[in-house]
Motif scaffolding. Structure first.
Motif, mmCIF file in Angstrom:
data_model
loop_
_atom_site.group_PDB
_atom_site.id
_atom_site.type_symbol
_atom_site.label_atom_id
_atom_site.label_comp_id
_atom_site.label_asym_id
_atom_site.label_seq_id
_atom_site.Cartn_x
_atom_site.Cartn_y
_atom_site.Cartn_z
ATOM 1 N N ILE A 12 109.332 12.082 28.081
ATOM 2 C CA ILE A 12 108.124 12.364 28.863
ATOM 3 C C ILE A 12 108.255 11.821 30.282
ATOM 4 O O ILE A 12 107.948 12.513 31.257
ATOM 5 N N ALA A 13 108.733 10.597 30.419
ATOM 6 C CA ALA A 13 108.882 10.000 31.751
ATOM 7 C C ALA A 13 109.883 10.779 32.597
ATOM 8 O O ALA A 13 109.644 11.021 33.785
ATOM 9 N N THR A 14 110.980 11.205 32.002
ATOM 10 C CA THR A 14 111.995 11.957 32.742
ATOM 11 C C THR A 14 111.457 13.298 33.202
ATOM 12 O O THR A 14 111.608 13.676 34.376
ATOM 13 N N VAL A 15 110.818 14.023 32.300
ATOM 14 C CA VAL A 15 110.295 15.341 32.672
ATOM 15 C C VAL A 15 109.201 15.210 33.712
ATOM 16 O O VAL A 15 109.191 15.958 34.701
ATOM 17 N N LEU A 16 108.278 14.277 33.546
ATOM 18 C CA LEU A 16 107.218 14.108 34.530
ATOM 19 C C LEU A 16 107.780 13.729 35.894
ATOM 20 O O LEU A 16 107.300 14.205 36.921
ATOM 21 N N PHE A 17 108.805 12.886 35.900
ATOM 22 C CA PHE A 17 109.384 12.495 37.186
ATOM 23 C C PHE A 17 110.010 13.687 37.894
ATOM 24 O O PHE A 17 109.749 13.937 39.066
ATOM 25 N N PHE A 18 110.833 14.461 37.175
ATOM 26 C CA PHE A 18 111.553 15.555 37.814
ATOM 27 C C PHE A 18 110.705 16.799 38.027
ATOM 28 O O PHE A 18 110.995 17.594 38.922
ATOM 29 N N VAL A 19 109.646 16.981 37.242
ATOM 30 C CA VAL A 19 108.825 18.188 37.379
ATOM 31 C C VAL A 19 107.609 17.948 38.274
ATOM 32 O O VAL A 19 107.209 18.858 39.001
ATOM 33 N N LEU A 20 107.030 16.749 38.239
ATOM 34 C CA LEU A 20 105.817 16.504 39.013
ATOM 35 C C LEU A 20 106.007 15.542 40.179
ATOM 36 O O LEU A 20 105.658 15.852 41.310
ATOM 37 N N VAL A 21 106.535 14.363 39.905
ATOM 38 C CA VAL A 21 106.567 13.311 40.930
ATOM 39 C C VAL A 21 107.531 13.653 42.068
ATOM 40 O O VAL A 21 107.165 13.599 43.247
ATOM 41 N N LEU A 22 108.746 14.017 41.738
ATOM 42 C CA LEU A 22 109.742 14.310 42.768
ATOM 43 C C LEU A 22 109.346 15.502 43.642
ATOM 44 O O LEU A 22 109.372 15.392 44.878
ATOM 45 N N PRO A 23 108.943 16.655 43.057
ATOM 46 C CA PRO A 23 108.508 17.761 43.925
ATOM 47 C C PRO A 23 107.266 17.419 44.754
ATOM 48 O O PRO A 23 107.170 17.821 45.911
ATOM 49 N N ALA A 24 106.323 16.673 44.194
ATOM 50 C CA ALA A 24 105.129 16.300 44.955
ATOM 51 C C ALA A 24 105.497 15.405 46.137
ATOM 52 O O ALA A 24 104.952 15.564 47.229
ATOM 53 N N ALA A 25 106.417 14.484 45.930
ATOM 54 C CA ALA A 25 106.857 13.611 47.033
ATOM 55 C C ALA A 25 107.557 14.419 48.117
ATOM 56 O O ALA A 25 107.356 14.182 49.312
ATOM 57 N N ARG A 26 108.368 15.392 47.700
ATOM 58 C CA ARG A 26 109.044 16.245 48.697
ATOM 59 C C ARG A 26 108.046 17.088 49.480
ATOM 60 O O ARG A 26 108.180 17.244 50.696
ATOM 61 N N LEU A 27 107.066 17.662 48.780
ATOM 62 C CA LEU A 27 106.052 18.460 49.474
ATOM 63 C C LEU A 27 105.218 17.601 50.415
ATOM 64 O O LEU A 27 104.899 18.023 51.528
ATOM 65 N N LYS A 28 104.876 16.414 49.965
ATOM 66 C CA LYS A 28 104.100 15.509 50.803
ATOM 67 C C LYS A 28 104.879 15.150 52.063
ATOM 68 O O LYS A 28 104.336 15.144 53.157
#
Length: 134
Positions: free
Chosen positions: A82-98
């Motif tokens: 869960i932590a891996t998928v959330l990081f690569f699917v939500l956190v990383l793309p959101a940080a890049r978009l931000k």
């Protein structure tokens, strides 16, 4: 009071949090199904004969003293997935978009702001010949 409650509910963070909880719950259900269907049977193979699973007994003659290690390993694997998928699917793309769409949040000190104002005023005086038109 109702207006304040409505403002609270329609604030972006609350709605985002509600969506995240719903998506997280659905995702946990998927990971649990994968764990029950794949990981638990694999751990049972490692655990040896019987339906007890992976673990050990504290007292040899008492089945109630069996310490199950399999569910702990399964929970850790679930968390890591869960932590891996959330990081690569939500956190990383959101940080890049931000980073891409939001300008640098550099906070200027009072002195730096005053220096910039002074420099702008000095430029205005030299370009208008010393006169200011308002």
């Amino acid at each position: 009071m109702l207006k304040e409650f409505r403002d609270f509910l329609f604030r972006g963070n609350v709605i985002d949090l509600a969506v995240a909880v719903v998506i997280g719950t659905a995702f946990v259900a998927i990971i649990t199904a994968i764990s029950n269907g794949i990981i638990n049977p694999l751990l049972a193979v490692i655990g040896g004969p019987g339906d007890i699973g992976l673990g050990f007994r504290l007292v040899a003659d008492k089945p109630a003293t069996f310490v199950q290690v399999g569910p702990i390993i399964t929970a850790v694997i679930n968390f890591l997935i869960i932590a891996t998928v959330l990081f690569f699917v939500l956190v990383l793309p959101a940080a890049r978009l931000k980073k891409r769409f939001r300008p640098d949040d550099t906070t200027l000190t009072d002195s730096e702001v005053l220096i910039q104002i002074r420099d702008l005023l000095a430029e205005g005086q030299t370009s208008s010949g010393g006169r200011h038109e308002f």
